[in-house]
Scaffold this active site. Structure first.
Site: not given
Length: 419
Positions: A11, A13-14, A171, A300, A315
């Site tokens: 992964g 991601g962050f 949003e 997550d 995040a």
């Protein structure tokens, strides 16, 4: 362990990227595996979905980010099975990666609460592919409405619903209202884009439920000023290609977007451990898998206690987990004492509603409106990966502020909207 331990990070991601970079000077061999070739700044993904930004503005190739880190090999591929006994990660290609230490941080996907049949009619927003598909669906709805002669069908094409009143839903709804009332103004001849309906549907009692009630109320008022119809307290009971059912009311809508629920990556199932309702793994205080100290779960995918609550799937939490895992590995490989258990530092919550409208919750310091919006802009530009991305996003937002234009309004791909 081997002389040079092999750390496999699944992964990019962050959590995965922050762990990889924190191990830059460590005497380890790292393999970073991801299904895509890029790191994505997910907090701005809705801007791509609503044509405010282009995909490269919020993403960067993992190889480019890590080009100077010689102890990393980046692989584009998908992990399918984790063999804990053999310490091996099986890939969809048929290959396998053996590891001394493994970090799994494959993020989350959409959850439809047992109604997976809704997915084709109400796409969610987790990847760039999702964002581009939503952009196509939204822009195509206006194009189709311009050519539609049946008033009822035209009204359905100009009805947009967002399911879920969290930050992403708020949003999306606020930006859709701005597109209809400002961006597309005077561009059509047979329709008035400003007549479009934008509905925000939240099953709970209020939008932005993780924010203080006062900020939730202000957000609802700001949405109303933008023209968004906020419906709370009633869950959606059905979604199909033509619309949805809210309580006992049927609403014809050709564009329904999903922002209501998430589920952990299905890779967690191959770990053969108990999972919570969202498919996440309960981990030890040092983020390791119970009984397997060589396996770390982060982002997550992990259920982590934070006092009486759980660490949120945001995040900053993923970044902190990634950095923490790197600290544990550094100590372990150097035969040094392990760091104390993971502790989450909450820096607050931000959500933007639209032009000059946002809400900010910073440890009891609450504010909304224009200054909250400026704070939100600065924070998101600051945390973007890469100088080029920061400059481009800042320029695009400045142009959008002064002209109301959204420069990424190109429809790509096939129109899959039901006719």
């Amino acid at each position: 362990m081997n002389a040079v331990p092999h750390v496999v990070i699944v992964g990019g991601g962050f959590a995965g990227l922050w762990a990889t970079r924190a191990l830059a000077s460590a005497k380890v061999r790292i393999t970073l595996l991801d299904r895509g070739n890029h790191h994505l700044f997910q907090p701005l993904l809705y801007q791509v979905a609503t044509a405010g930004l282009s995909a490269p503005d919020i993403a960067a190739p993992l190889r480019h980010i890590l080009r100077g880190q010689r102890n990393v090999t980046v692989l584009m591929g998908e992990a399918t099975v984790i063999d804990k006994t053999a310490r091996r990660v099986q890939l969809a290609s048929g290959d396998a990666l053996e590891y001394d230490a493994l970090m799994v941080c494959t993020g989350a996907t959409h959850a439809y609460f047992g109604h997976d049949e809704w997915a084709p009619h109400a796409p969610g927003l987790k990847t760039l592919d999702d964002a581009l598909a939503i952009r196509r669906r939204v822009l195509t709805a206006f194009e189709r409405a311009e050519a539609e002669r049946d008033p009822a069908r035209r009204a359905a094409l100009l009805t947009f619903a967002v399911v879920g009143g969290g930050p992403t839903g708020v949003e999306l709804a606020g930006t859709l209202a701005e597109i209809a009332r400002h961006t597309l103004r005077k561009e059509f001849r047979n329709i008035d884009p400003g007549s479009a309906r934008v509905l925000l549907l939240e099953a709970g009692p209020r939008v932005l439920a993780t924010f203080p009630e006062a900020l939730s109320a202000k957000a609802a008022k700001q949405l109303a000023r933008l023209g968004v119809e906020v419906r709370t307290g009633v869950p959606v009971s059905s979604i199909d290609a033509q619309g949805f059912v809210l309580g006992d009311q049927r609403v014809e809508a050709c564009t329904v977007l999903w922002a209501a629920g998430v589920a952990a990556s299905p890779l967690a199932r191959s770990l053969d451990v108990p999972l919570d309702r969202a498919g996440r793994v309960a981990v030890e205080p040092d983020l390791t898998l119970p009984g397997h100290p060589e396996i770390f779960i982060a982002g997550d995918l992990a259920t982590v206690k934070w006092g009486e609550r759980l660490v949120p799937g945001v995040a900053p939490a993923a970044k902190q987990m990634g950095s923490y895992v790197a600290r544990v590995l550094r100590a372990r490989f150097a035969n040094q004492p392990a760091p104390p258990p993971f502790g989450y530092k909450d820096y607050g919550n931000l959500a933007t509603i639209g032009r000059r409208a946002a809400v900010v919750d910073l440890h009891g310091w609450h504010f909304s409106g224009y200054f909250a919006w400026v704070f939100w802009l600065v924070a998101h530009v600051f945390f973007l990966i890469g100088f080029r991305n920061r400059v481009v996003v800042l320029l695009d937002w400045a142009m959008a502020y002064w002209t109301y234009q959204r420069n990424a309004r190109i429809v790509l791909g096939k129109d899959t909207m039901s006719r």
